[in-house]
Write an enzyme that holds these catalytic residues in place. Sequence first.
Site, PDB file in Angstrom:
ATOM      1  N   CYS A  41     -40.319   3.642  35.682  1.00 49.70           N
ATOM      2  CA  CYS A  41     -40.696   4.008  34.318  1.00 49.70           C
ATOM      3  C   CYS A  41     -39.636   4.928  33.709  1.00 49.70           C
ATOM      4  O   CYS A  41     -38.982   5.682  34.414  1.00 49.70           O
ATOM      5  CB  CYS A  41     -42.057   4.701  34.327  1.00 49.70           C
ATOM      6  N   ASP A  43     -40.223   7.443  32.005  1.00 45.00           N
ATOM      7  CA  ASP A  43     -40.772   8.805  31.953  1.00 45.00           C
ATOM      8  C   ASP A  43     -39.770   9.831  32.493  1.00 45.00           C
ATOM      9  O   ASP A  43     -39.249   9.667  33.595  1.00 45.00           O
ATOM     10  CB  ASP A  43     -42.063   8.839  32.784  1.00 45.00           C
ATOM     11  N   ARG A  45     -40.103  12.581  33.782  1.00 40.48           N
ATOM     12  CA  ARG A  45     -40.479  13.318  35.003  1.00 40.48           C
ATOM     13  C   ARG A  45     -40.237  12.519  36.281  1.00 40.48           C
ATOM     14  O   ARG A  45     -40.318  13.049  37.374  1.00 40.48           O
ATOM     15  CB  ARG A  45     -41.962  13.707  34.929  1.00 40.48           C
ATOM     16  N   HIS A  97     -46.039   5.299  38.369  1.00 32.40           N
ATOM     17  CA  HIS A  97     -46.390   6.704  38.611  1.00 32.40           C
ATOM     18  C   HIS A  97     -47.723   7.028  37.956  1.00 32.40           C
ATOM     19  O   HIS A  97     -48.053   6.485  36.891  1.00 32.40           O
ATOM     20  CB  HIS A  97     -45.293   7.639  38.084  1.00 32.40           C
ATOM     21  N   CYS A 100     -49.075   7.889  33.848  1.00 27.81           N
ATOM     22  CA  CYS A 100     -48.100   7.123  33.069  1.00 27.81           C
ATOM     23  C   CYS A 100     -48.621   6.930  31.637  1.00 27.81           C
ATOM     24  O   CYS A 100     -49.688   6.351  31.430  1.00 27.81           O
ATOM     25  CB  CYS A 100     -47.857   5.757  33.723  1.00 27.81           C
TER      26      CYS A 100
END
Length: 208
Positions: A41, A43, A45, A97, A100
């Site tokens: 992803c 993302d 993080r 994750h 998400c």
Amino acid sequence: MNLKTVFENNKEWIQNKLDVDPNYFNELGNGQSPELLYIGCSDSRVTAEELMGAAPGEVFVHRNIANMVISIDLNVMSVINYAVDHLKVKHVIVCGHYACGGVKAAMQSADLGILNPWLRNIRDVYRIHRKELNAIEDEDKRYDRLVELNVQEQCVNLIKTAAVQKAVRDRGLEVHGWVFDIHTGKLIDLKINLAKYLEDIQEIYHLD
Ligand SMILES: [Zn+2]
């Protein structure tokens, strides 16, 4: 994080690498032969290399919203073809994750513009597994499970591609589904039995 810091960090990073190996960048410039293709992803993080402790040259990476493998997405399909056919990676990993945002958005009824067709693929995952998901009363748990099932379905999408089917047959390429637990930092192997799926789907999706 301001941009000035980025360039300062870069200078420091170069020096750290050269302190250990003065030849580091000469070797890096000679080419790559990563053994892993990681599809994760976007993302901020979920930093692919950092969470795996991987160095430059070790992992071929593709990231998009909610780690999707969509057959008409020229971007992800090019990455898969290049990594499997040319780089000859040994493992392809789809890593989702928990928490998400993309998966969360697909659980809600909102018009998100250009994201609608993208997230619809996650809604399709929900539809396929509706029975199991609707039986989970706790919303957070249902959300976590959808993250896992989305990874599973993207792995299935991977093995629908000709390049992956051929590499599995000819040289034992392995496909893995993982989830990064953002609350603990732990990487979890979902241990998806893809041999079973491959046998099952090849009745319809057999390409090679
Ligand atoms: Zn995400």
